[in-house]
Design a protein around this motif. Structure first.
Motif, PDB file in Angstrom:
ATOM      1  N   ALA A 128       0.811  -1.220   0.000  1.00  0.00           N
ATOM      2  CA  ALA A 128       0.000   0.000   0.000  1.00  0.00           C
ATOM      3  C   ALA A 128       0.848   1.275   0.000  1.00  0.00           C
ATOM      4  O   ALA A 128       0.327   2.346  -0.328  1.00  0.00           O
ATOM      5  N   ALA A 129       2.111   1.193   0.327  1.00  0.00           N
ATOM      6  CA  ALA A 129       2.929   2.408   0.463  1.00  0.00           C
ATOM      7  C   ALA A 129       2.928   3.282  -0.794  1.00  0.00           C
ATOM      8  O   ALA A 129       2.725   4.499  -0.694  1.00  0.00           O
ATOM      9  N   PRO A 130       3.138   2.734  -1.992  1.00  0.00           N
ATOM     10  CA  PRO A 130       3.206   3.629  -3.150  1.00  0.00           C
ATOM     11  C   PRO A 130       1.871   4.254  -3.552  1.00  0.00           C
ATOM     12  O   PRO A 130       1.849   5.211  -4.324  1.00  0.00           O
ATOM     13  N   THR A 131       0.774   3.748  -3.047  1.00  0.00           N
ATOM     14  CA  THR A 131      -0.542   4.260  -3.442  1.00  0.00           C
ATOM     15  C   THR A 131      -1.082   5.317  -2.483  1.00  0.00           C
ATOM     16  O   THR A 131      -2.191   5.812  -2.673  1.00  0.00           O
ATOM     17  N   ALA A 132      -0.311   5.655  -1.475  1.00  0.00           N
ATOM     18  CA  ALA A 132      -0.800   6.516  -0.393  1.00  0.00           C
ATOM     19  C   ALA A 132      -1.314   7.874  -0.865  1.00  0.00           C
ATOM     20  O   ALA A 132      -2.211   8.448  -0.242  1.00  0.00           O
ATOM     21  N   LEU A 133      -0.791   8.396  -1.961  1.00  0.00           N
ATOM     22  CA  LEU A 133      -1.169   9.732  -2.427  1.00  0.00           C
ATOM     23  C   LEU A 133      -2.168   9.718  -3.577  1.00  0.00           C
ATOM     24  O   LEU A 133      -2.535  10.769  -4.097  1.00  0.00           O
ATOM     25  N   TRP A 134      -2.608   8.531  -3.985  1.00  0.00           N
ATOM     26  CA  TRP A 134      -3.576   8.426  -5.076  1.00  0.00           C
ATOM     27  C   TRP A 134      -4.968   8.781  -4.591  1.00  0.00           C
ATOM     28  O   TRP A 134      -5.361   8.462  -3.471  1.00  0.00           O
ATOM     29  N   ARG A 135      -5.732   9.438  -5.447  1.00  0.00           N
ATOM     30  CA  ARG A 135      -7.144   9.698  -5.191  1.00  0.00           C
ATOM     31  C   ARG A 135      -7.965   8.805  -6.115  1.00  0.00           C
ATOM     32  O   ARG A 135      -7.559   8.541  -7.253  1.00  0.00           O
ATOM     33  N   LEU A 136      -9.116   8.358  -5.624  1.00  0.00           N
ATOM     34  CA  LEU A 136      -9.963   7.441  -6.384  1.00  0.00           C
ATOM     35  C   LEU A 136     -11.350   8.030  -6.568  1.00  0.00           C
ATOM     36  O   LEU A 136     -11.752   8.902  -5.797  1.00  0.00           O
ATOM     37  N   PRO A 137     -12.111   7.496  -7.532  1.00  0.00           N
ATOM     38  CA  PRO A 137     -13.462   8.008  -7.790  1.00  0.00           C
ATOM     39  C   PRO A 137     -14.511   7.426  -6.851  1.00  0.00           C
ATOM     40  O   PRO A 137     -15.662   7.229  -7.239  1.00  0.00           O
ATOM     41  N   GLY A 138     -14.140   7.144  -5.643  1.00  0.00           N
ATOM     42  CA  GLY A 138     -15.051   6.582  -4.655  1.00  0.00           C
ATOM     43  C   GLY A 138     -14.276   6.185  -3.419  1.00  0.00           C
ATOM     44  O   GLY A 138     -13.048   6.279  -3.377  1.00  0.00           O
ATOM     45  N   PRO A 139     -14.992   5.706  -2.408  1.00  0.00           N
ATOM     46  CA  PRO A 139     -14.330   5.351  -1.156  1.00  0.00           C
ATOM     47  C   PRO A 139     -13.486   4.080  -1.279  1.00  0.00           C
ATOM     48  O   PRO A 139     -13.787   3.189  -2.068  1.00  0.00           O
ATOM     49  N   VAL A 140     -12.406   4.048  -0.499  1.00  0.00           N
ATOM     50  CA  VAL A 140     -11.548   2.862  -0.418  1.00  0.00           C
ATOM     51  C   VAL A 140     -10.834   2.896   0.930  1.00  0.00           C
ATOM     52  O   VAL A 140     -10.500   3.971   1.423  1.00  0.00           O
ATOM     53  N   GLU A 141     -10.664   1.732   1.524  1.00  0.00           N
ATOM     54  CA  GLU A 141      -9.808   1.645   2.711  1.00  0.00           C
ATOM     55  C   GLU A 141      -8.378   1.768   2.210  1.00  0.00           C
ATOM     56  O   GLU A 141      -7.924   0.935   1.423  1.00  0.00           O
ATOM     57  N   ARG A 142      -7.676   2.797   2.620  1.00  0.00           N
ATOM     58  CA  ARG A 142      -6.333   3.089   2.098  1.00  0.00           C
ATOM     59  C   ARG A 142      -5.403   1.883   2.199  1.00  0.00           C
ATOM     60  O   ARG A 142      -4.619   1.627   1.295  1.00  0.00           O
ATOM     61  N   ARG A 143      -5.494   1.128   3.270  1.00  0.00           N
ATOM     62  CA  ARG A 143      -4.593  -0.021   3.449  1.00  0.00           C
ATOM     63  C   ARG A 143      -4.874  -1.126   2.446  1.00  0.00           C
ATOM     64  O   ARG A 143      -4.034  -1.992   2.236  1.00  0.00           O
ATOM     65  N   ARG A 144      -6.045  -1.083   1.787  1.00  0.00           N
ATOM     66  CA  ARG A 144      -6.424  -2.115   0.821  1.00  0.00           C
ATOM     67  C   ARG A 144      -6.103  -1.730  -0.631  1.00  0.00           C
ATOM     68  O   ARG A 144      -6.247  -2.542  -1.524  1.00  0.00           O
ATOM     69  N   LEU A 145      -5.660  -0.497  -0.860  1.00  0.00           N
ATOM     70  CA  LEU A 145      -5.266  -0.060  -2.198  1.00  0.00           C
ATOM     71  C   LEU A 145      -3.781  -0.392  -2.356  1.00  0.00           C
ATOM     72  O   LEU A 145      -2.916   0.257  -1.774  1.00  0.00           O
ATOM     73  N   LEU A 146      -3.506  -1.429  -3.135  1.00  0.00           N
ATOM     74  CA  LEU A 146      -2.178  -2.012  -3.213  1.00  0.00           C
ATOM     75  C   LEU A 146      -1.598  -1.900  -4.618  1.00  0.00           C
ATOM     76  O   LEU A 146      -2.340  -1.785  -5.590  1.00  0.00           O
ATOM     77  N   ALA A 147      -0.280  -1.969  -4.708  1.00  0.00           N
ATOM     78  CA  ALA A 147       0.382  -1.945  -6.011  1.00  0.00           C
ATOM     79  C   ALA A 147       1.616  -2.838  -5.965  1.00  0.00           C
ATOM     80  O   ALA A 147       2.142  -3.155  -4.896  1.00  0.00           O
ATOM     81  N   ARG A 148       2.070  -3.214  -7.166  1.00  0.00           N
ATOM     82  CA  ARG A 148       3.225  -4.106  -7.299  1.00  0.00           C
ATOM     83  C   ARG A 148       3.919  -3.773  -8.611  1.00  0.00           C
ATOM     84  O   ARG A 148       3.275  -3.609  -9.638  1.00  0.00           O
ATOM     85  N   GLY A 149       5.235  -3.685  -8.579  1.00  0.00           N
ATOM     86  CA  GLY A 149       6.000  -3.448  -9.795  1.00  0.00           C
ATOM     87  C   GLY A 149       7.108  -2.448  -9.556  1.00  0.00           C
ATOM     88  O   GLY A 149       7.076  -1.680  -8.601  1.00  0.00           O
ATOM     89  N   ALA A 150       8.079  -2.467 -10.452  1.00  0.00           N
ATOM     90  CA  ALA A 150       9.259  -1.619 -10.291  1.00  0.00           C
ATOM     91  C   ALA A 150       8.966  -0.142 -10.503  1.00  0.00           C
ATOM     92  O   ALA A 150       9.633   0.705  -9.939  1.00  0.00           O
ATOM     93  N   ASN A 151       7.992   0.182 -11.323  1.00  0.00           N
ATOM     94  CA  ASN A 151       7.750   1.581 -11.673  1.00  0.00           C
ATOM     95  C   ASN A 151       6.387   2.082 -11.207  1.00  0.00           C
ATOM     96  O   ASN A 151       5.743   2.855 -11.914  1.00  0.00           O
ATOM     97  N   VAL A 152       5.969   1.681 -10.026  1.00  0.00           N
ATOM     98  CA  VAL A 152       4.702   2.167  -9.494  1.00  0.00           C
ATOM     99  C   VAL A 152       4.860   3.659  -9.180  1.00  0.00           C
ATOM    100  O   VAL A 152       5.795   4.047  -8.480  1.00  0.00           O
ATOM    101  N   PRO A 153       3.983   4.494  -9.698  1.00  0.00           N
ATOM    102  CA  PRO A 153       4.107   5.933  -9.455  1.00  0.00           C
ATOM    103  C   PRO A 153       3.643   6.311  -8.041  1.00  0.00           C
ATOM    104  O   PRO A 153       2.463   6.380  -7.771  1.00  0.00           O
TER     105      PRO A 153
END
Length: 167
Positions: A128-153
């Motif tokens: 979840a660390a790389p997604t901390a600053l992303w905004r979404l078009p609806g509610p999400v539990e921040r700890r559940r918004l996850l990413a994987r990969g070398a170039n995650v923005p």
């Protein structure tokens, strides 16, 4: 015998019925559906498990992007939903689907999903660390918004459907 097949070989209504059984009919109101609105599942990354002509499970991957507040555009792949018929859950079928999608996604843009961080982090390296600053078009539990990969923005921006084709 259980077989993995491309999801586009399965009737759309069979997949929809599976998703209703796994997640409920109200699933369309979830933020994940807004993230992939207007897009089509990525055929080469989306699979189904069948046994004796019965659909047991599916995984779909979708083209999304982060529009950075700095004007940058970052293509990503949204993984999910991963659905297994309720009576066959806890048999490792979801894990098989996830492993197939991850293998097929080698060399693709970074992956993101909304899911259980204890499971997807431990077994598949999502964080979840790389997604901390992303905004979404609806509610999400921040700890559940996850990413994987070398170039995650890991930058401030809006996650949404991919509007730009990959070059």
């Amino acid at each position: 015998m259980i077989q993995m097949v491309p999801i586009d070989t399965i009737a759309d209504d069979a997949v929809e019925q599976l998703l209703d059984r796994a997640f409920g009919r109200d699933r369309h109101s979830r933020t994940a559906y807004r993230l992939r609105e207007g897009t089509q599942a990525i055929t080469g990354l989306s699979f189904a498990l069948v046994e004796d002509d019965a659909l047991l499970g599916s995984i779909q991957c979708w083209p999304v992007q982060v529009d950075g507040d700095d004007g940058s555009v970052w293509p990503l792949v949204l993984v999910g939903p991963v659905a297994i018929v309720p009576e066959r859950q806890q048999e490792g079928l979801g894990r098989r689907l996830m492993e197939a999608a991850l293998a097929a996604a080698e060399g693709s843009p970074p992956l993101t999903l909304i899911g259980d961080p204890e499971y997807y982090g431990r077994f598949f390296g999502f964080d979840a660390a790389p997604t901390a600053l992303w905004r979404l078009p609806g509610p999400v539990e921040r700890r559940r918004l996850l990413a994987r990969g070398a170039n995650v923005p890991a930058l401030p921006g809006v996650l949404g459907p991919r509007r730009h084709a990959l070059a």
